[in-house]
Enzyme design. Structure first.
Site, PDB file in Angstrom:
ATOM      1  N   ASP A  15       0.827  -1.205   0.000  1.00 45.42           N
ATOM      2  CA  ASP A  15       0.000   0.000   0.000  1.00 45.42           C
ATOM      3  C   ASP A  15       0.864   1.260   0.000  1.00 45.42           C
ATOM      4  OD1 ASP A  15      -2.364   1.393  -0.034  1.00 45.42           O
ATOM      5  OD2 ASP A  15      -2.835   1.088   2.094  1.00 45.42           O
ATOM      6  N   ASN A  17       1.310   3.404  -2.909  1.00 47.42           N
ATOM      7  CA  ASN A  17       1.840   3.830  -4.217  1.00 47.42           C
ATOM      8  C   ASN A  17       1.366   5.237  -4.581  1.00 47.42           C
ATOM      9  OD1 ASN A  17       2.871   1.276  -4.393  1.00 47.42           O
ATOM     10  ND2 ASN A  17       1.517   0.569  -6.020  1.00 47.42           N
ATOM     11  N   ARG A  19       0.210   7.706  -2.607  1.00 52.04           N
ATOM     12  CA  ARG A  19       0.773   8.765  -1.756  1.00 52.04           C
ATOM     13  C   ARG A  19       2.253   8.995  -2.056  1.00 52.04           C
ATOM     14  NH1 ARG A  19      -1.266   6.026   3.475  1.00 52.04           N
ATOM     15  NH2 ARG A  19      -1.794   4.442   1.936  1.00 52.04           N
ATOM     16  N   HIS A  32       2.482   3.407  -9.050  1.00 52.19           N
ATOM     17  CA  HIS A  32       2.262   1.983  -9.358  1.00 52.19           C
ATOM     18  C   HIS A  32       3.448   1.423 -10.151  1.00 52.19           C
ATOM     19  CE1 HIS A  32      -1.634   2.329  -7.651  1.00 52.19           C
ATOM     20  NE2 HIS A  32      -2.163   3.049  -8.624  1.00 52.19           N
ATOM     21  N   GLU A  62     -12.447  -4.477  -4.300  1.00 56.19           N
ATOM     22  CA  GLU A  62     -12.951  -3.114  -4.086  1.00 56.19           C
ATOM     23  C   GLU A  62     -12.228  -2.087  -4.964  1.00 56.19           C
ATOM     24  OE1 GLU A  62     -12.117  -5.196  -1.443  1.00 56.19           O
ATOM     25  OE2 GLU A  62     -14.215  -5.701  -1.087  1.00 56.19           O
ATOM     26  N   LEU A 126      10.632 -20.508  -4.834  1.00 54.42           N
ATOM     27  CA  LEU A 126       9.578 -19.641  -4.304  1.00 54.42           C
ATOM     28  C   LEU A 126       8.333 -19.673  -5.190  1.00 54.42           C
ATOM     29  CD1 LEU A 126       8.890 -17.036  -2.375  1.00 54.42           C
ATOM     30  CD2 LEU A 126       9.492 -15.743  -4.408  1.00 54.42           C
ATOM     31  N   ARG A 176       1.884  -4.847   6.204  1.00 54.46           N
ATOM     32  CA  ARG A 176       1.187  -3.812   5.430  1.00 54.46           C
ATOM     33  C   ARG A 176       2.024  -2.543   5.463  1.00 54.46           C
ATOM     34  NH1 ARG A 176      -5.060  -2.449   4.514  1.00 54.46           N
ATOM     35  NH2 ARG A 176      -4.731  -0.726   3.062  1.00 54.46           N
ATOM     36  N   LEU A 183      -7.008  -4.814   7.450  1.00 56.22           N
ATOM     37  CA  LEU A 183      -6.792  -5.967   6.571  1.00 56.22           C
ATOM     38  C   LEU A 183      -7.343  -5.753   5.164  1.00 56.22           C
ATOM     39  CD1 LEU A 183      -7.458  -8.988   8.965  1.00 56.22           C
ATOM     40  CD2 LEU A 183      -5.277  -8.311   7.958  1.00 56.22           C
TER      41      LEU A 183
HETATM   42  C1  IPE Z   1      -5.560  -2.739  -0.358  1.00 53.98           C
HETATM   43  O1  IPE Z   1      -5.173  -1.409  -0.475  1.00 53.98           O
HETATM   44  C2  IPE Z   1      -5.535  -3.401  -1.700  1.00 53.98           C
HETATM   45  C3  IPE Z   1      -4.223  -3.557  -2.310  1.00 53.98           C
HETATM   46  C4  IPE Z   1      -3.077  -3.256  -1.757  1.00 53.98           C
HETATM   47  C5  IPE Z   1      -4.229  -4.141  -3.621  1.00 53.98           C
HETATM   48  P1  IPE Z   1      -6.259  -0.242  -0.632  1.00 53.98           P
HETATM   49  O2  IPE Z   1      -5.501   1.027  -0.675  1.00 53.98           O
HETATM   50  O3  IPE Z   1      -7.156  -0.527  -1.761  1.00 53.98           O
HETATM   51  O4  IPE Z   1      -7.086  -0.402   0.717  1.00 53.98           O
HETATM   52  P2  IPE Z   1      -7.931   0.651   1.566  1.00 53.98           P
HETATM   53  O5  IPE Z   1      -8.968   1.217   0.631  1.00 53.98           O
HETATM   54  O6  IPE Z   1      -6.986   1.704   2.034  1.00 53.98           O
HETATM   55  O7  IPE Z   1      -8.503  -0.134   2.686  1.00 53.98           O
HETATM   56  C1  IPE Z   2      -1.550   0.201  -3.404  1.00 57.84           C
HETATM   57  O1  IPE Z   2      -1.305   1.573  -3.400  1.00 57.84           O
HETATM   58  C2  IPE Z   2      -1.718  -0.338  -4.798  1.00 57.84           C
HETATM   59  C3  IPE Z   2      -3.106  -0.753  -5.133  1.00 57.84           C
HETATM   60  C4  IPE Z   2      -4.119  -0.771  -4.296  1.00 57.84           C
HETATM   61  C5  IPE Z   2      -3.339  -1.171  -6.501  1.00 57.84           C
HETATM   62  P1  IPE Z   2      -2.500   2.609  -3.436  1.00 57.84           P
HETATM   63  O2  IPE Z   2      -2.846   2.903  -4.846  1.00 57.84           O
HETATM   64  O3  IPE Z   2      -3.625   2.151  -2.582  1.00 57.84           O
HETATM   65  O4  IPE Z   2      -1.806   3.887  -2.791  1.00 57.84           O
HETATM   66  P2  IPE Z   2      -2.447   4.894  -1.761  1.00 57.84           P
HETATM   67  O5  IPE Z   2      -2.977   4.094  -0.613  1.00 57.84           O
HETATM   68  O6  IPE Z   2      -3.537   5.616  -2.488  1.00 57.84           O
HETATM   69  O7  IPE Z   2      -1.325   5.793  -1.369  1.00 57.84           O
HETATM   70 MG    MG Z   3      -4.082   2.380  -0.636  1.00 58.37          MG
END
Ligand code: IPE
Ligand code: IPE
Ligand code: MG
Length: 228
Positions: A15, A17, A19, A32, A62, A126, A176, A183
């Site tokens: 998580d 990417n 920000r 990404h 989601e 792996l 995370r 989660l």
């Molecule tokens: C969870 O991250 C999904 C992935 C890392 C693929 P999100 O950024 O989508 O989750 P929330 O919305 O903050 O819970």
């Molecule tokens: C996780 O990073 C990647 C995916 C969910 C695909 P985010 O895209 O959720 O990045 P933030 O949480 O908005 O920073």
């Molecule tokens: Mg996110």
């Protein structure tokens, strides 16, 4: 890393990417793109140190709620990543596996996923597992339907054979990144006894040394599984 206990199954909610990119005045897609490089780096490291399963949350059930352009970018990035990665998987004896309901993806992307799975099927090192259109609730419902179709007795063992993660066992370490402590519908069943680690680092900045710190912390934790 002589006294470090190497876990069998590490799961990561990648998580932050978006920000990461925003802080640099970049488009979210740049985050990404950079995140994909971290996937490559961390996969290679986990393969080197002998982890058996690395399960990475790449796209949730989601995440379809995001702007169409971002979703389309992620689909293209995934296709490009898998095609480019095939030689790396084969060179390093890495097996690729997808979990989640990939039937919602384009036929082209589904083909790339199946092809990558098939071509790496005999690799014995792996297993890199990508969670794609994955949601734990969705997986559990699909597993229940499968259990019914196969007319199997409802036991924990039978249920596990119907999950997408069949044969992989529970998660030992859940990580995370990005500071969120939730989660987000990830591996609810499999995380039953996971040791959890939440780090402030945005996924594109996550690295081997931070993983080392987590592994060393994990080695010092006492996992009691309900006993004393
Ligand atoms: C969870 O991250 C999904 C992935 C890392 C693929 P999100 O950024 O989508 O989750 P929330 O919305 O903050 O819970
Ligand atoms: C996780 O990073 C990647 C995916 C969910 C695909 P985010 O895209 O959720 O990045 P933030 O949480 O908005 O920073
Ligand atoms: Mg996110």
């Amino acid at each position: 890393m002589s006294e470090i206990e190497i876990p069998k199954h590490v799961a990561i909610i990648m998580d932050g990417n978006g920000r990461w990119a925003k802080e640099r005045g970049l488009n979210r897609t740049a985050g990404h793109e950079e995140g994909a490089k971290t996937v490559r780096k961390i996969t290679s490291y986990c393969s080197d140190i002998g982890i058996k399963y690395l399960t990475l949350y790449a796209f949730s059930t989601e995440n379809w709620e995001r702007p169409k352009l971002e979703v389309e970018f992620l689909m293209k990035l995934l296709d490009r990543y898998l095609k480019k990665e095939l030689s790396v998987y084969l060179e390093n004896n890495i097996k690729f596996k997808a979990i989640g309901d990939i039937s919602r993806f384009s036929k082209t992307l589904q083909n790339t996923i199946y092809e990558t799975q098939n071509k790496t099927a005999s690799c014995t090192g792996l297993t890199q597992v990508l969670a794609l259109n994955y949601g734990s609730k969705n997986e559990i419902i699909r597993a229940i339907k499968k259990l019914n179709e196969l007319n199997l007795e409802v036991t924990e063992e039978n249920f596990e054979t119907c999950l997408d993660t069949a044969g992989m066992g529970d998660v030992d370490i859940l990580i995370r990144t990005s500071g969120e402590v939730r989660l987000s519908n990830y591996l609810l069943w499999q995380n039953a006894y996971a040791e959890m680690f939440f780090t402030q680092t945005y996924w594109p900045d996550f690295n081997e040394s931070e993983l080392d710190d987590i592994l060393s912390d994990f080695s010092n934790r006492e996992r009691r599984f309900g006993a004393i």
